[in-house]
Design an enzyme around this catalytic site. Sequence first.
Site, short mmCIF file in Angstrom:
data_model
loop_
_atom_site.label_atom_id
_atom_site.label_comp_id
_atom_site.label_asym_id
_atom_site.label_seq_id
_atom_site.Cartn_x
_atom_site.Cartn_y
_atom_site.Cartn_z
CB SER A 1 -0.94 -0.06 1.20
OG SER A 1 -1.61 -1.19 1.30
CG HIS B 1 -2.17 -0.97 -4.45
ND1 HIS B 1 -2.28 0.62 -3.97
CD2 HIS B 1 -2.54 -1.54 -3.21
CE1 HIS B 1 -2.80 0.58 -2.66
NE2 HIS B 1 -2.78 -0.57 -2.37
CD GLU C 1 -2.02 3.73 -6.65
OE1 GLU C 1 -1.94 2.99 -5.72
OE2 GLU C 1 -2.29 4.92 -6.80
CG ASN D 1 -3.23 4.27 0.36
OD1 ASN D 1 -4.42 4.24 0.84
ND2 ASN D 1 -2.51 2.98 0.11
#
Length: 282
Positions: free
Chosen positions: A119, A140, A152, A190
Site C-alpha cells: 500500500s 496494488h 494501481e 493513499n
Amino acid sequence: MDVQVFGVVGGGTMGNGIAHVAAQTGFPVLLCEVDAALGAKALKTIEKNLQRGVDKGKTTADEKAAVLGRIKTTTRLEDLSGCEIVVEAVVENFDVKKKVFQTLDAACGPGTVLASNTSSISITKLAATTKRPGKVIGMHFMNPVPVMQLVEVIRGIATEQAVLDAVMALARKMGKMPVEVNDYPGFVSNRVLLPMINEAVYCLMEGVGTPEAIDTVMKLGMNHPMGPLALADLIGLDTCLFILNVLHDGLGDPKYRPCPLLIKMVDAGHLGRKSGRGFYAY
Ligand code: NAD
C-alpha cells in the site's frame, strides 16, 4: 506475459483475493503461506467467497470447483521458482518483504516478474534489494480484490517498460482496470485518501461533528459510498497510521502529520473492525 503458473505470497485479506481472481482468469495458481494451516485457511476463504457467487447465481458450482482446483498451496518460497509472475501480499513491513523478495530473486529464473501489493512501501527500494530491479513492479489491488476494479500499477525508478506493459495487460486480462502511476510515497490512492481520513479524524477531535455527522456529510454530500471514519475502521486504524507516517516521513510536509486522536486510538488498541472497536463499535 504468457502465465503458466501465477505465484502469490501471503494468503491473508489481499493474497487470497488475488489468488481467487488469478484462478478465475484461468491461471494455475501457487499460493505460499507460512504454514499449511494458513494455506488451508486461505483456500477456505476463497471457497466461501466463491460459494457466495454461486448463491447469487453469478457463477456455477462447476465453475467454483474448477477455480478451486487451479489453486495449490505451499510453504516454500522456492517452489515459486517456475512462475512467470509472483505477487507478494505479505504484511506491510519492509524487512519482511525484503526477505521474501531476496529469496524469490535467488530462486526464480531471470524472467520472473516480482510484483508487490504494498500500500505504501517504495517499489524502488524493494527493487534495489534484488538483482533484477527492472523486473520489480507494484501491483496494488484494492480490497475486496474480487469486487474492486482498480489495480494501481506502480513503476519503480528501474522498472522496465516491457514489464510495465506486460503487467498492465495482465491486470486487464484479470478483468481489472489498471492505472499506471510513479513511485512516490502513498502512490496516488493513499496519497489522496489518507489525508482525507486524517482530516476527518481532526474534525472529530476538534468536535466539529460526531462520527455519524462527519460520515453522513461525506456520503450524502460528496456521494462517497462510505464515510471516511467508517472506511478507516474497515482499513484498520493501525494501517492508516502506518501509511500516514510513510507520507509524513517520505514527503516531509507537516500537512501529513497523523492526527493525535488517531495515534491515541491505535495506542489504545482500538483498531477498527478487526478489534471490534474503532470510531464505531462492531
Ligand atoms: P494480512 O495480514 O491479512 O495477510 C498477510 C499474510 O501474509 C498473512 O496470512 C501471513 O501469514 C502471510 N505471510 C507473512 N509473511 C509471509 C511469508 N514470509 N511467506 C508467506 N506468507 C507470509 O495482510 P493484507 O491486508 O492481506 O495485506 C497484505 C499486503 O497488501 C500489505 O502490503 C498491505 O499493505 C497490502 N494491501 C492491503 C489492503 C487491505 O485493505 N488490507 C489493501 C491494499 C493493499
